[in-house]
Scaffold this active site. Structure first.
Site, PDB file in Angstrom:
ATOM      1  N   ASP A   1       0.410  -1.170   0.045  1.00  0.00           N
ATOM      2  CA  ASP A   1       0.062   0.128   0.085  1.00  0.00           C
ATOM      3  C   ASP A   1       1.603   1.515  -0.201  1.00  0.00           C
ATOM      4  O   ASP A   1       1.858   1.432  -1.097  1.00  0.00           O
ATOM      5  CB  ASP A   1      -0.546   0.328   1.028  1.00  0.00           C
ATOM      6  CG  ASP A   1      -1.882   0.951   1.231  1.00  0.00           C
ATOM      7  OD1 ASP A   1      -3.034   0.667   0.744  1.00  0.00           O
ATOM      8  OD2 ASP A   1      -1.213   1.775   2.015  1.00  0.00           O
TER       9      ASP A   1
ATOM     10  N   HIS B   1      -6.751  -6.639  -1.697  1.00  0.00           N
ATOM     11  CA  HIS B   1      -6.064  -5.502  -1.179  1.00  0.00           C
ATOM     12  C   HIS B   1      -4.948  -6.188   0.041  1.00  0.00           C
ATOM     13  O   HIS B   1      -3.537  -5.261  -0.246  1.00  0.00           O
ATOM     14  CB  HIS B   1      -6.377  -3.617  -1.013  1.00  0.00           C
ATOM     15  CG  HIS B   1      -5.189  -3.053  -0.932  1.00  0.00           C
ATOM     16  ND1 HIS B   1      -4.735  -2.420  -1.864  1.00  0.00           N
ATOM     17  CD2 HIS B   1      -5.616  -2.316   0.380  1.00  0.00           C
ATOM     18  CE1 HIS B   1      -3.812  -1.558  -1.566  1.00  0.00           C
ATOM     19  NE2 HIS B   1      -4.138  -1.300   0.137  1.00  0.00           N
TER      20      HIS B   1
END
Length: 312
Positions: free
Chosen positions: A99, A289
């Site tokens: 991320d 994610h």
């Protein structure tokens, strides 16, 4: 077993969790996360013969959170990692990020190839520096409800996220991948009446740890990273068109909205332009994610294989 300590580096105090001995591997987490996000990777990487260190990044958890928005540029983040390598008594390291930690890792490799001998990114592809400031480009394209835009004004997102931290973490970090575009009548978290059960890959204990930490720290530090997006574009002008020549790896979930969205999709397709020494691009089907928590076995196997091939 892993251990934790505070380390003074780059003018701040950095909390790290570490395990093992051998060549140094740094793991950089994203938003809204903590070093705890790497709990599955520390034992696997250390068992492969590495000293693996996962810091709470600047503004997160037990690491210092400077008040000034200007203290959260990409130069500050990379500077923290450079100083951390030295504070750990090393001159070389492999750096991996997920991320927001991925841009830190990519830029660390770009800025300091003398220190960072190999690099990995999870969920966020390496940067293509565009022709203009990212927020300006969004506005010119007619986009007004992208989450980057919502995060710019200090206090707005903080108020939403801090109202009910347990719900926030269920909705964002441990829930179904959130939409990156805000819907009318709701903030980033969406409809608060929708139940947000924990997925099978998050224990109540792990969830409680993250919630307790964010109740104590708030969200300001991490959100300040987003408030430097345009400034980072300005600061990185000297690296326009530069490539990352070290061995590299990219891992992401096929269902990750960051990878499939308007910004990330093109970067993933064309990352070879920036990474001429890309060893592997792994897209894990059915995964979202939060890849290193959701699919730790596959991520660990890929990372260990990569690390053994590029050992410092």
């Amino acid at each position: 077993m892993s251990s934790s300590r505070m380390i003074s580096a780059n003018g701040i105090e950095i909390f790290v969790t570490e395990q093992g001995s051998g060549p140094l591997v740094l793991l950089c987490h994203g938003w809204p996360e903590l070093s705890h996000s790497w709990r599955h990777q520390l034992p696997a990487i250390s068992a492969a013969g590495f000293h693996v260190v996962a810091p709470d990044m600047r503004g997160f958890g037990r690491t210092s959170a400077p008040k000034s928005i200007d203290a959260y540029s990409i130069f500050d983040m990379v500077g923290d990692m450079v100083a951390l390598v030295a504070a750990l008594g090393e001159t070389k390291a492999i750096i991996i990020g997920h991320d927001w930690g991925a841009p830190v890792a990519w830029h660390a490799a770009l800025f300091r190839p003398d220190i960072f001998t190999a690099v990995g990114g999870l969920s966020v592809a390496p940067p293509f520096r565009g022709r203009e400031r990212p927020l300006d480009a969004l506005a010119k394209s007619g986009v007004t409800n992208f989450y980057w835009q919502y995060f710019q004004k200090p206090g707005d997102a903080e108020a939403e996220f801090e109202r009910d931290v347990d719900y926030t973490m269920r909705a964002v970090t441990f829930g179904v991948d959130a939409s990156l575009f805000l819907k009318d009548g709701h903030g980033f978290l969406g409809d608060p009446t929708i139940p947000r059960p924990l997925p099978a890959w998050v224990s109540e204990q792990d969830h409680a740890h993250v919630v307790e930490t964010y109740r104590r720290t708030g969200f300001r530090g991490g959100l300040n990273w987003y408030r430097n997006i345009d400034r980072n574009w300005e600061l990185t002008a000297p690296w326009q068109g530069a490539k990352i020549h070290q061995p590299s790896i990219f891992i992401a979930g096929a269902n990750d909205s960051v990878v499939t969205g308007i910004l990330g999709g093109k970067r993933v397709t064309e990352m070879d332009r920036v990474l001429p020494n890309l060893k592997r691009k792994l897209i894990i089907e059915g995964a979202g994610h939060w890849i290193q928590q959701e699919r730790p076995d596959e991520v660990n196997a890929a990372l260990v294989d990569f690390l053994k091939g590029v050992r410092v």
